[in-house]
Design an enzyme around this catalytic site. Structure first.
Site, PDB file in Angstrom:
ATOM      1  N   LYS A  44      13.625 -33.910  17.323  1.00  0.00           N
ATOM      2  CA  LYS A  44      12.264 -34.185  17.788  1.00  0.00           C
ATOM      3  C   LYS A  44      12.305 -35.375  18.727  1.00  0.00           C
ATOM      4  O   LYS A  44      12.694 -36.471  18.335  1.00  0.00           O
ATOM      5  CB  LYS A  44      11.365 -34.486  16.597  1.00  0.00           C
ATOM      6  CG  LYS A  44      10.299 -33.425  16.460  1.00  0.00           C
ATOM      7  CD  LYS A  44       9.361 -33.686  15.332  1.00  0.00           C
ATOM      8  CE  LYS A  44       8.124 -32.832  15.546  1.00  0.00           C
ATOM      9  NZ  LYS A  44       7.135 -32.997  14.504  1.00  0.00           N
ATOM     10  N   TRP A  90       9.742 -30.690  20.152  1.00  0.00           N
ATOM     11  CA  TRP A  90      10.961 -30.190  19.540  1.00  0.00           C
ATOM     12  C   TRP A  90      11.956 -29.740  20.590  1.00  0.00           C
ATOM     13  O   TRP A  90      11.597 -29.096  21.576  1.00  0.00           O
ATOM     14  CB  TRP A  90      10.648 -28.996  18.635  1.00  0.00           C
ATOM     15  CG  TRP A  90       9.934 -29.379  17.378  1.00  0.00           C
ATOM     16  CD1 TRP A  90       9.101 -30.453  17.221  1.00  0.00           C
ATOM     17  CD2 TRP A  90       9.986 -28.721  16.112  1.00  0.00           C
ATOM     18  NE1 TRP A  90       8.639 -30.489  15.935  1.00  0.00           N
ATOM     19  CE2 TRP A  90       9.161 -29.441  15.230  1.00  0.00           C
ATOM     20  CE3 TRP A  90      10.650 -27.601  15.634  1.00  0.00           C
ATOM     21  CZ2 TRP A  90       8.977 -29.077  13.907  1.00  0.00           C
ATOM     22  CZ3 TRP A  90      10.463 -27.239  14.317  1.00  0.00           C
ATOM     23  CH2 TRP A  90       9.642 -27.974  13.462  1.00  0.00           C
ATOM     24  N   GLU A 121      20.725 -16.150  -0.211  1.00  0.00           N
ATOM     25  CA  GLU A 121      19.575 -15.846  -1.060  1.00  0.00           C
ATOM     26  C   GLU A 121      19.075 -14.418  -0.861  1.00  0.00           C
ATOM     27  O   GLU A 121      18.251 -13.930  -1.629  1.00  0.00           O
ATOM     28  CB  GLU A 121      18.414 -16.819  -0.748  1.00  0.00           C
ATOM     29  CG  GLU A 121      18.632 -18.245  -1.203  1.00  0.00           C
ATOM     30  CD  GLU A 121      19.429 -19.087  -0.208  1.00  0.00           C
ATOM     31  OE1 GLU A 121      20.140 -18.510   0.660  1.00  0.00           O
ATOM     32  OE2 GLU A 121      19.335 -20.325  -0.298  1.00  0.00           O
ATOM     33  N   THR A 154      25.402 -20.984  -2.660  1.00  0.00           N
ATOM     34  CA  THR A 154      25.252 -21.370  -1.253  1.00  0.00           C
ATOM     35  C   THR A 154      25.916 -22.733  -1.091  1.00  0.00           C
ATOM     36  O   THR A 154      25.836 -23.584  -1.970  1.00  0.00           O
ATOM     37  CB  THR A 154      23.777 -21.490  -0.812  1.00  0.00           C
ATOM     38  OG1 THR A 154      23.201 -22.601  -1.467  1.00  0.00           O
ATOM     39  CG2 THR A 154      23.003 -20.252  -1.135  1.00  0.00           C
TER      40      THR A 154
HETATM   41  P1  ADP Z   1      24.538 -21.897   4.009  1.00  0.00           P
HETATM   42  O1  ADP Z   1      23.073 -22.247   4.171  1.00  0.00           O
HETATM   43  O2  ADP Z   1      25.172 -22.411   2.807  1.00  0.00           O
HETATM   44  O3  ADP Z   1      25.336 -21.992   5.271  1.00  0.00           O
HETATM   45  P2  ADP Z   1      24.249 -19.050   4.181  1.00  0.00           P
HETATM   46  O4  ADP Z   1      25.537 -18.477   4.454  1.00  0.00           O
HETATM   47  O5  ADP Z   1      23.346 -18.421   3.224  1.00  0.00           O
HETATM   48  O6  ADP Z   1      24.533 -20.398   3.606  1.00  0.00           O
HETATM   49  O7  ADP Z   1      23.565 -19.360   5.532  1.00  0.00           O
HETATM   50  C1  ADP Z   1      22.310 -18.916   5.868  1.00  0.00           C
HETATM   51  C2  ADP Z   1      21.881 -19.582   7.127  1.00  0.00           C
HETATM   52  O8  ADP Z   1      22.823 -19.338   8.171  1.00  0.00           O
HETATM   53  C3  ADP Z   1      20.597 -19.043   7.656  1.00  0.00           C
HETATM   54  O9  ADP Z   1      19.479 -19.605   6.997  1.00  0.00           O
HETATM   55  C4  ADP Z   1      20.685 -19.447   9.125  1.00  0.00           C
HETATM   56  O10 ADP Z   1      20.337 -20.791   9.315  1.00  0.00           O
HETATM   57  C5  ADP Z   1      22.147 -19.294   9.420  1.00  0.00           C
HETATM   58  N1  ADP Z   1      22.379 -17.998  10.049  1.00  0.00           N
HETATM   59  C6  ADP Z   1      22.771 -16.847   9.490  1.00  0.00           C
HETATM   60  N2  ADP Z   1      22.869 -15.860  10.409  1.00  0.00           N
HETATM   61  C7  ADP Z   1      22.519 -16.402  11.591  1.00  0.00           C
HETATM   62  C8  ADP Z   1      22.397 -15.896  12.924  1.00  0.00           C
HETATM   63  N3  ADP Z   1      22.675 -14.658  13.241  1.00  0.00           N
HETATM   64  N4  ADP Z   1      21.999 -16.767  13.872  1.00  0.00           N
HETATM   65  C9  ADP Z   1      21.718 -18.050  13.583  1.00  0.00           C
HETATM   66  N5  ADP Z   1      21.818 -18.587  12.361  1.00  0.00           N
HETATM   67  C10 ADP Z   1      22.207 -17.770  11.361  1.00  0.00           C
END
Ligand code: ADP
Length: 559
Positions: free
Chosen positions: A440, A445, A326, A181
């Protein structure tokens, strides 16, 4: 159960080869369009495994790829895991020191690299971190001038090998994949996918409650194959026996539009930025999207305006999905329930813009600041926790990160997603923020995600992001950073945007300032990197000075 087939990837390839042998795999490459069928694909996958075998790759070894989406990369997707080794896809957009860290941490034995990405890999490859790499393979039929050593081109690497390979019986617990990640702070964290996790993710995404892929589909993953296995689509498309289309190195909107029209793509997938780019291109150019039925959009929130445009102008359904590295990665999909199909359009788009319904097989709960589960009322929010057959329970060799991101309770291990969500009465999850991005103000929020969507709905805004700036009285105030489109009237745009937000949101949500920037900084996965903006503007209290305090007050809470 003695004699039961293990939950591994091998049967998916077997089925495609046996039952759909003449379905096509089409790939845009630096050498032009390549086209062959599952029969030839399976032969080449066997040749690849023999070639890796010959140079000493064994079960349990990790093999890295540093590639865009194309047929050769797809060959590694089955070739490496089916021989019991581990496919480690590396994101070439990461900074050099992350690439070094990842290759060393994963102990990659062999690295497949695209010709166009050689310049990016050559620097890091000089470091000691690459000492364990015993072979570089350039994706193509020749090796250009390069400092990588020893190096061979892919076609020479596989050509003299048999098209039969005696695939071993791989344990379903064996690691089959790996992806890091792109942490915005600290070193990237490795996530290993076992055979069983990839099997389960494939089986969950195949039916309608997941992505829904039929054997008659033509599937084009635009989401990079280095990003959580292109959301598992190379596996699920194969399991379905459907046609694959790969858009190749750095595809431009014109490349995507051409492939959709020429190959009859029915289903595609990628982050919102890609589709905003395609729509922008379609304004100026003739495009034929008539074959396209659905686009899976995820990685960041799909703006409602995007869902609406695709529906109204192109009759294309946007299927919004949420997931994480994950969780291999798909967790929720915003399909409409049957009774919602007849809703008025705007109400449907609202629902589709949520992150959606949990995919069958997973479990979730939403935990508030006091550690209590929140009710499903569309208002109360908390952090989303998930677990299931394709959700990891640990990071690779990172005990300190495990403590932060996973939690044990009486029933097992939950992944704390870091996403702050609410769940409505119909069960649709909606992300209101990343835990660390939430603003915040005066103890209340503010959702930066909602403000960003509202800003990006404006025709003259190409991109927008909102961060919290420290404020003496209100702790934090939102400030918007906006990239205007070429034709925007920058004299009036700031006022217009603030007016639009005032009309829709409580007054204390209205950003204290709108700052024009040339580009929103991005992470290596193409998401807004707010950390860069925070580093640059985080202490710039001038942006939030001089505002009347009542403007910053949450309604009903003036203090
Ligand atoms: P990184 O955290 O390294 O960017 P990931 O690609 O695993 O890696 O990203 C996961 C995160 O991306 C999620 O926890 C979320 O915050 C965001 N995310 C993924 N899909 C969506 C979505 N459809 N809408 C909003 N946020 C999203």
């Amino acid at each position: 159960m003695p004699g039961a087939t293990a939950q591994t990837l091998r049967p998916f390839l077997w089925r495609a080869e046996q039952l759909f042998s003449d379905r096509e795999i089409v790939s845009r490459t630096h050498e032009g369009i390549v086209r062959y069928d599952y029969e030839e694909y399976a032969d080449r996958v066997a040749q690849l495994a023999s070639a890796l075998d010959e140079i000493g790759v064994e079960e349990g070894d990790r093999v890295g790829t540093f590639c865009w989406n194309h047929h050769r990369h797809f060959e590694t997707y089955f070739g490496i895991p089916n021989m019991g080794a581990q496919l480690h896809t590396i994101n070439p957009l990461l900074p050099d020191h992350h690439i070094e860290y990842i290759v060393e941490n994963a102990d990659d034995q062999v690295l497949f690299v695209d010709q166009s990405l050689l310049p990016k890999l050559e620097g890091p490859a000089q470091s000691d971190a690459f000492d364990g790499v015993k072979q570089f393979v350039v994706m193509g039929s020749e090796v250009p001038e390069t400092s990588l050593d020893p190096v061979v081109d892919y076609e020479s690497f596989i050509e003299d090998h048999s098209t039969e390979y005696d695939w071993p019986d791989v344990d379903e617990e064996a690691p089959a994949g790996m992806c890091y990640t792109s942490g915005t702070t600290g070193d990237p964290k490795g996530v290993e996918y076992t055979q069983q996790m990839l099997w389960a993710h494939t089986m969950a995404t195949l039916p309608e409650s997941g992505i829904g892929i039929g054997s008659d589909e033509v599937v084009m993953p635009v989401v990079p194959m280095f990003h959580v296995n292109a959301w598992g689509m190379p596996f699920s498309t194969t399991a379905a026996g459907a046609k694959h289309v790969y858009p190749g190195p750095s595809p431009e909107p014109a490349d995507l539009a051409n492939l959709i029209a020429e190959e009859g793509v029915t289903l595609t997938a990628g982050v919102p930025t890609v589709w905003l780019g395609l729509l922008e291109y379609a304004k100026e150019n003739e495009v034929d999207l008539s074959s396209l039925e659905r686009i899976i959009i995820g990685g960041s929130a799909a703006p409602k305006s995007l869902i609406k445009t695709f529906d109204q102008q192109y009759d294309v359904e946007v299927v919004h999905a949420w997931g994480m590295t994950e969780m291999a990665p798909i967790g929720t999909v915003a399909h409409l329930k049957p009774e919602m199909q007849d809703w008025p359009a705007e109400k449907r788009y609202e629902k589709q813009a949520k992150q959606g319904l949990l995919v069958p097989g997973l479990e979730m709960k939403v935990i508030d600041e006091n550690g209590e589960e929140v009710p499903h009322n569309g208002e109360d929010f908390g952090e989303l926790w998930v677990r299931g057959p394709w959700v990891t329970t640990e990071y690779f060799e990172r005990p300190e990160a495990n403590e932060e991101d996973f939690v044990e309770d009486d029933d097992g291990t939950w992944l704390k997603t870091g996403d702050v969500v609410n769940v409505d009465e119909d069960g649709y999850v909606q992300i209101v923020d990343r835990a660390k991005d939430v603003i915040k103000s005066g103890g209340e929020w503010i959702s930066s995600v909602e403000l960003e969507n509202a800003l990006m709905a404006h025709d003259d805004v190409a991109e927008a992001t909102v961060i919290g700036i420290p404020h003496e009285r209100w702790q934090e105030r939102p400030v918007a950073f906006v990239v205007p489109t070429g034709g925007a009237d920058t004299e009036t745009l700031q006022e217009d945007l603030l007016d639009a937000i005032k009309a829709e949101y409580p007054k204390w949500w209205v950003p204290d300032d709108v700052v024009y920037i040339e580009e929103v900084p991005k992470t290596a996965t193409g998401k807004f990197n707010k950390k860069v903006l925070r580093d640059q503007y985080g202490e710039d209290t001038d942006l939030v000075k001089g505002k009347a305090p009542e403007e910053a007050a949450p309604e009903g809470d003036d203090d």
